[in-house]
Scaffold this active site. Sequence first.
Site, PDB file in Angstrom:
ATOM      1  N   SER A 137       0.866  -1.181   0.000  1.00 11.76           N
ATOM      2  CA  SER A 137       0.000   0.000   0.000  1.00 11.76           C
ATOM      3  C   SER A 137       0.900   1.228   0.000  1.00 11.76           C
ATOM      4  O   SER A 137       2.105   1.128   0.281  1.00 11.76           O
ATOM      5  CB  SER A 137      -0.833  -0.038   1.285  1.00 11.76           C
ATOM      6  N   TYR A 150      -3.116  -1.137  10.263  1.00 10.67           N
ATOM      7  CA  TYR A 150      -2.949  -1.344   8.815  1.00 10.67           C
ATOM      8  C   TYR A 150      -1.559  -0.871   8.367  1.00 10.67           C
ATOM      9  O   TYR A 150      -0.856  -1.571   7.628  1.00 10.67           O
ATOM     10  CB  TYR A 150      -4.046  -0.587   8.068  1.00 10.67           C
TER      11      TYR A 150
END
Length: 250
Positions: A137, A150
């Site tokens: 990401s 995350y």
Amino acid sequence: MMFQDKVILVTGAAGGVGHAVVRSFAAEGARVAVCDLDDGASQTLVGELGAQGFLVSGDVTDPEIGDAMIDAAVDHFGRLDVLVNGAGVIHVGDAQSTSPAQWRHVLAVNLDGAFYMSRAAMPHLIASGGAIVNIGSDFSFVGGEQLVAYCASKGGMLLMTKAMALDHAKQGVRINIVCPTVIDTPMVDSLARQLGNPADEQREIYDASVPTGRMIAPQEVADSVLFLASDKASHITGTSLVIDGGVTAR
Ligand SMILES: NC(=O)c1ccc[n+]([C@@H]2O[C@H](COP(=O)([O-])OP(=O)(O)OC[C@H]3O[C@@H](n4cnc5c(N)ncnc54)[C@H](O)[C@@H]3O)[C@@H](O)[C@H]2O)c1
């Protein structure tokens, strides 16, 4: 066809990115083992692939299940050339609002799961001279508010990628990571729910957050995954391919 006779295992295959990745490999001639928690969606996808598809659905957070899924794919197709670690979950919260169980779940799926699957796949990838592509990401590089678990998981995935790439370079296994910014998938719906926003408003916010003016499409992530998995990337290992419409250029 770029992946004729190759065998690919994709985790998170029933998700937004997973669907695009699976279909793209299959369109290039690959046989694809479909791994996801969502049995129904996985079965539908496998049905679409015909003889090119095989269902190995299960939970990547359990290393024994991970071993069994890799073994089943290799038993069925006879080899393994590429592992794509795409299974992922997101939790909105800071250090006070993220419970230990929520923290553990995000780390277990996004980081532990990718490690267990990579570990189980490695002997087969050494035998085939294969590759791993991890789905990271933009939060592999930068922090994001209310995304502590995350970000920890995706940052960890980036350095796991680099460390594993060094360990297995001489064995002929390439390990890379794609790092997209927000992609228009069901994960955006999960974020909207957690933030208490209508999904269409959340999509407008995310579109506006990208310099190009729109979120990444799942197919754009799949295209980068296929490139890194292919012979066209034959000397690329331990690197990250950022797909973010300029977000991290700021
Ligand atoms: N959507 C985004 O904005 C975005 C941005 C950057 C990176 N990513 C990453 O892309 C990857 C794919 O996400 P997506 O956007 O397609 O989301 P998605 O929610 O559509 O797909 C994720 C899939 O992972 C599966 N999964 C969850 N836990 C699992 C487990 N324990 N075992 C096996 N499968 C499990 C889910 O069932 C789901 O099908 C994830 O790693 C995600 O973190 C997403």
